[in-house]
Design an enzyme around this catalytic site. Structure first.
Site: not given
Length: 613
Positions: A1-3, A34, A82
């Site tokens: 997961m990424c921001g 995140r 993401n």
């Protein structure tokens, strides 16, 4: 997961707005939460015309090492990704970020690549050659993406925002959007999914603060109803009716229902398998050690930290801790996830079952203690948190232990005081829920945030408690099961007044609005705790099966009077649980998280705007 974050500013369209330019500083904390495994930025300027600011934080969950974003290729194309590619032609055992970036750069047709993705995502991609900026969410909207824009040439696209800053909205998961920077101002074109209704598209275009033109080129939806091998006639279920639930469940395991039960079980297994195996195999605690050893080459890592991939599951000699957690109420949906997860999590690793409870009022506590005078004395010390989900969770745990005695199940009792709830809601959770604002959003958002944080207690054999903080970075959630299989009370109400066609229509509406009602909010909430929510019931294959073109609604649920709550609702899913040996949760009626955890006040209207946010 990424921001992921992108600020696009058309200099020729108007003056710079300081609110937009300072927005990144306000939300940077939430972006970092995140993605704790890396952060990077990149800026592009087109002379006096355009400026684009990209930023991303990374949670490493695929490939042999973390890949910092933005990813910039030799053609100066920029990717912010993401998501997870779980299936389809772009699926890989290596980094899906690099694989997708390569495919986008080589194809020359961004939309043809994005339509091949099978898995949840939000994406921003700058096509340098054509000076186009693409952005959007997957068809179901499983990952968050917000935007704030004006007619003066400013637009921010971000995974998460902050309340009381700019006016943000969730980007509708109706298709992929494109900004053409060859034209003055912010000109947006929407390429809709093929199964999006004209009504949904009109709603998007009519409420947008900037002009959106809908393209005639639609993108093939990944939700493709598939034919079933057999049709179950309605009267077959009635003929097999039994007032005894156990007898009914046994009868419905027969050949007429067998194909459907086996098919759903097969695709659920595949959905859970890939969501467990696609990860580096490090818990949160061991990742702290890994971060200090990250280098440009995996071979430069210390020997005991080296990662290898076998049969899709990344393993090593170091981390033996829990890497998979399940938000666990003990109900039907979460217990099925736990039982199937046992097949794919290595047997030497524990699985964390995260069970959240909120402190009762003083009146409730006194009443409960009076009722339990004859129970164990040790129970009196925990009456503040003996909520419905705690009780069903413990009973379902017994069922799991009996079926899978060799697995270490960590039943994490997460007890939240009213003071903790008040403080965290004000400081953090209210911003993650934004731009949603109802009492229901508040209740669910708070329950999910504390549950996914995983800080609680493990109960010892002598009934004492040991503090425990779950190190799991992958969380399995049961979202989508009620929408697909008819688990809400209103499904029974609609069926009673409008019959099978009305029920089918209601289920279709549930799918169309699940992204705006639930999924974007839930993604922002869970990922703030440095872990990723994975939703096996919302795999494209599972959704396509549930919406098969030649099935009737009663194949999924059968809410007639003879089949009461706990039987007729989510009938096919209950039959799957029964086949797995999960007899206790298979008979439990649906109970919403906000009531099972006792965070919600039943006297409040969930659709009202919350004054606590």
């Amino acid at each position: 997961m990424c921001g992921i974050y992108c600020y696009l500013y058309c200099k020729e369209a108007g003056q710079c707005d300081s609110r937009f330019s300072f927005a990144k500083e306000e939300i940077l904390k939430y972006l970092h939460n995140r993605g704790p495994d890396g952060y990077s930025e990149h800026t592009i300027n087109f002379g006096s015309a355009w400026s684009i600011d990209f930023a991303s934080s990374v949670l490493w969950l695929q490939g042999l090492k973390p890949i910092l974003q933005p990813v910039i290729d030799s053609g100066n194309n920029v990717l912010l990704w993401n998501g997870d590619i779980f299936d389809g032609p772009l699926e890989t055992d290596s980094s899906d970020t690099l694989n997708l970036n390569k495919a986008l750069g080589e194809s020359g047709n961004v939309l043809s690549v994005l339509r091949c993705i099978r898995g949840p995502y939000s994406v921003i991609y700058f096509d340098a050659k054509h000076q186009h900026l693409y952005f959007g969410r997957d068809r179901l909207g499983r990952h968050s993406l917000l935007w704030s824009c004006d007619r003066e040439g400013h637009i921010i696209i971000t995974s998460v925002a902050k309340r009381n800053s700019l006016d943000f909205e969730e980007i509708p998961s109706v298709g992929i959007f494109r900004i053409d920077m060859n034209l003055p101002g912010v000109n947006i074109m929407l390429f809709p999914w093929t199964d999006i209704s004209e009504e949904e598209i009109n709603k998007v275009t009519s409420t947008s603060p900037v002009n959106i033109v809908v393209s005639d080129d639609a993108i093939l939806s990944p939700i493709i109803p598939t034919p079933l091998s057999s049709i179950i006639e309605e009267d077959y279920l009635l003929n097999n009716f039994s007032a005894n639930t156990e007898d009914l469940m046994e009868k419905l395991q027969s050949s007429n229902m067998k194909n459907s039960i086996d098919k759903l079980l097969e695709i659920l297994r595949n959905s859970i398998k890939v969501r467990i195996e696609k990860q580096p195999g490090f818990c949160k605690n061991c990742m702290k050690i890994m971060r200090s050893n990250f280098n440009s080459k995996v071979s430069s890592l210390p020997e005991h930290l080296k990662v290898s991939c076998k049969n899709g599951y990344y393993s090593h000699k170091f981390c033996k801790h829990s890497k998979v957690g399940i938000l666990f109420s003990g109900g039907l949906d979460s217990t099925i996830l736990a039982a199937l997860a046992d097949e794919f999590v290595p047997h030497h690793e524990s699985i964390d079952l995260l069970n959240v409870a909120f402190e009762k009022s003083k009146k409730e506590i006194n009443l409960s203690r009076t009722q339990l005078k004859k129970t164990k004395k040790t129970e009196h010390n925990n009456m503040d948190y003996l909520v419905p989900d705690r009780k069903t969770g413990r009973e379902a745990l017994k069922n799991l232990k009996k079926l899978f005695p060799d697995r270490q199940w960590n039943f994490v009792e997460i007890n939240i005081t009213q003071e903790q709830l008040k403080n965290e809601r004000k400081q953090t959770i209210s911003h993650l829920i934004y731009p949603l604002n109802t009492i229901l959003d508040e209740s669910l958002g708070c329950a999910l945030w504390f549950a996914s944080r995983g800080v609680g207690f493990l109960r010892n054999n002598d009934d004492s408690l040991t503090h425990y903080s779950s190190p799991a970075r992958v969380l399995l959630l049961g979202m989508g099961a009620d929408e697909l299989f008819g688990g809400y009370r209103r499904h029974r109400t609609v069926f009673k007044s409008e019959g099978w066609l009305g029920l089918k229509k209601e289920l279709d509406v549930d799918l169309s609005r699940i992204s705006t009602r639930n999924l974007g909010r839930d993604d922002r909430i869970v990922c703030d705790n440095g872990c990723q929510s994975r939703l096996p019931y919302l795999d494209e294959t599972v959704v396509s099966f549930a919406y098969s073109s030649n099935r009737f609604s009663f194949l999924m649920c059968y809410p007639i009077q003879e089949f009461p709550p706990g039987v007729g609702d989510k009938l096919l899913l209950r039959l799957v649980a029964w086949k797995l040996g999960l007899h206790y949760p298979a008979k439990l009626p649906k109970r919403a998280l906000q009531f099972g955890s006792r965070i919600a006040n039943s006297k409040e209207n969930g659709s009202d705007v919350s004054d606590r946010l």
